[in-house]
Write a protein that holds these residues in place. Structure first.
Motif, PDB file in Angstrom:
ATOM      1  N   ALA A 199       0.461  -1.229   0.225  1.00 33.69           N
ATOM      2  CA  ALA A 199       0.164  -0.175   0.047  1.00 33.69           C
ATOM      3  C   ALA A 199       0.587   1.240  -0.091  1.00 33.69           C
ATOM      4  N   ALA A 200       2.009   1.296   0.661  1.00 33.74           N
ATOM      5  CA  ALA A 200       3.409   2.032   1.008  1.00 33.74           C
ATOM      6  C   ALA A 200       4.449   2.349   0.842  1.00 33.74           C
ATOM      7  N   ARG A 201       5.035   3.332   0.551  1.00 35.43           N
ATOM      8  CA  ARG A 201       6.795   2.721   1.188  1.00 35.43           C
ATOM      9  C   ARG A 201       6.744   3.260   2.541  1.00 35.43           C
ATOM     10  N   PRO A 327       3.365   3.457  -3.276  1.00 38.33           N
ATOM     11  CA  PRO A 327       4.227   3.120  -3.920  1.00 38.33           C
ATOM     12  C   PRO A 327       5.019   2.886  -4.910  1.00 38.33           C
ATOM     13  N   VAL A 328       4.221   4.241  -5.498  1.00 35.30           N
ATOM     14  CA  VAL A 328       5.392   4.254  -7.362  1.00 35.30           C
ATOM     15  C   VAL A 328       5.215   5.988  -7.258  1.00 35.30           C
ATOM     16  N   GLU A 329       5.979   6.301  -7.354  1.00 34.35           N
ATOM     17  CA  GLU A 329       5.763   8.375  -7.414  1.00 34.35           C
ATOM     18  C   GLU A 329       5.660   8.235  -9.062  1.00 34.35           C
ATOM     19  N   PRO A 391       0.445  -4.587 -11.043  1.00 33.37           N
ATOM     20  CA  PRO A 391       0.539  -5.337  -9.748  1.00 33.37           C
ATOM     21  C   PRO A 391       1.260  -4.916  -9.230  1.00 33.37           C
ATOM     22  N   GLY A 392       1.022  -6.036  -7.938  1.00 35.58           N
ATOM     23  CA  GLY A 392       1.837  -5.436  -6.374  1.00 35.58           C
ATOM     24  C   GLY A 392       1.768  -4.882  -5.298  1.00 35.58           C
ATOM     25  N   PHE A 393       0.508  -4.203  -6.009  1.00 31.91           N
ATOM     26  CA  PHE A 393       0.521  -2.709  -4.693  1.00 31.91           C
ATOM     27  C   PHE A 393      -1.084  -2.637  -5.371  1.00 31.91           C
ATOM     28  N   THR A 394      -1.421  -1.683  -3.928  1.00 31.32           N
ATOM     29  CA  THR A 394      -2.802  -1.831  -4.206  1.00 31.32           C
ATOM     30  C   THR A 394      -2.911   0.099  -4.142  1.00 31.32           C
TER      31      THR A 394
END
Length: 406
Positions: A199-201, A327-329, A391-394
């Protein structure tokens, strides 16, 4: 109502659109048109479904107010599925009132759920929660109960209440199993997957690691100062300061938090906050002004002190400082988050959901399309944008934050 119409309606309720069409595909009377429209919607042909439902609504006589209202509700559901967020909410509200006045409580509740799902989609959680609280799910049949619990889970996840979300999803799974509709079961599984993906980093002391949604919730309750880059808030367990409308101040706060327990150099702060490759005296003067503003805003949470090479942030009550990042910037992360839900979006619907201009959204979509992250189909007003779910994160924490009641 004749036997074929009754049988088609039962087939649709059981999630069997082909069975319904087998019974009414060649009929053009109003009830058959309505059922054909709903069947085509279940099969994914939303354009034809909308046309059939509008024909049905016009074909019902003025005395058949309930039937007309049901067509409006069905059309609103198609609009929501096709991400047409500009459909008239007043028409749906009037249809819901008509259904409730005539004793059709279940379809009235379905209309209410559509209202709530739209509010949830555009981040108006308080209003969505208030409207949902007006419904008693106890008498709902399994299919409607599944929808209700999915909405409850959606609100809970957006509020970072994972325990409540898990409880609602467990009830939704039971209800979906009882309903026996594969599409509903798949929707429950898809929602449950959000709790099991990144969900986050977390960025702390120069390192970063992925977090699940429940880990984000635990972090927010722990004794740390969190610079939340998902919602542009600086918070500790005692209070929260929103910097959502102060991008320069937030950039400074994040840079200082990422450098903690060390200091951040003036050149780094200027580069991150103002986008300057090399700091000159005007940048340094502006930096002093913005640091003063940030110091005033965060005075109850942290101290902001000057060092020989820059500035350092020291928490007042918390044990440490961390950054919670997406999770993605991505520069256009808000647009990407909506499009990545697997549905097709128009630029006007995205603008409404994000609370920005359609021109800004179109520029963002063009930039994302140039890098292959989104793609479009259709022309003119029928143009839609889509991308497979990332894929791989919400994307829960990529979506616009709740309006500041939090």
């Amino acid at each position: 109502m004749d036997s074929l119409i009754t049988a088609a309606a039962r087939a649709l309720a059981a999630g069997d659109p082909l069975g319904a069409l087998n019974r009414v595909a060649l009929r053009d009377d109003a009830p058959a048109l309505a059922l054909r429209g709903i069947a085509m919607a279940q099969l994914g042909d939303l354009v034809l479904a909308k046309t059939l439902l509008r024909r049905a609504a016009r074909s019902f006589s003025p005395k058949e107010a309930v039937a007309r209202a049901r067509c409006i509700v069905a059309e609103a559901e198609i609009a929501l599925a096709s991400r047409d967020l500009g459909w008239p909410a007043k028409a749906l509200d009037a249809a819901r009132a008509t259904l409730e006045q005539h004793g059709d409580r279940l379809n009235g509740a379905h209309a209410r759920h559509l209202e709530v799902r739209r509010l949830l989609l555009i981040g108006r959680l308080d209003e969505a929660e208030r409207k949902l609280s007006e419904l008693d799910p106890a008498p709902f049949p399994p299919a409607l109960r599944t929808v209700h619990e999915l909405v409850v889970a959606g609100i809970a996840m957006r509020r970072l209440q994972t325990k409540a979300a898990r409880a609602a999803l467990a009830l939704a799974e039971v209800a979906a199993r009882r309903a026996g509709i594969p599409a509903l079961a798949a929707e429950v599984e898809s929602a449950s997957l959000l709790l099991r993906t990144t969900a986050a980093r977390l960025i702390a002391r120069g390192e970063e690691r992925p977090l699940l949604l429940e880990e984000v919730e635990a972090l927010q309750a722990s004794n740390v100062l969190v610079v939340d880059a998902c919602r542009h808030v600086v918070r500790d367990p005692g209070m929260a300061i929103s910097l959502a409308t102060r991008p320069v101040l937030f950039a400074l706060a994040r840079t200082l938090a990422e450098a903690w327990p060390g200091d951040a150099s003036r050149d780094m702060l200027v580069a991150r906050a103002f986008g300057a490759k090399q700091a000159d005296e005007s940048h340094r003067a502006r930096l002093r002004v913005e640091i003063g503003r940030l110091r005033m805003l965060l005075q109850d949470l942290a101290r902001l002190n000057a060092t020989k090479r820059g500035f350092v942030l020291s928490p007042s009550r918390a044990s440490e400082i961390v950054v919670l990042a997406r999770p993605v910037e991505e520069r256009h992360a808000g647009v990407l988050a909506f499009v990545a839900d697997g549905e097709s979006w128009s630029s006007s619907a995205l603008a409404l959901a994000l609370g920005t201009s359609q021109r800004s959204v179109q520029r963002a979509l063009d930039a994302l399309a140039a890098t292959g992250k989104v793609q479009s189909f259709g022309q003119g007003r029928a143009r839609r944008w889509i991308t497979p779910p990332m894929p791989g994160f919400t994307t829960t924490l990529l979506l616009p934050p709740p309006v500041p009641s939090e």
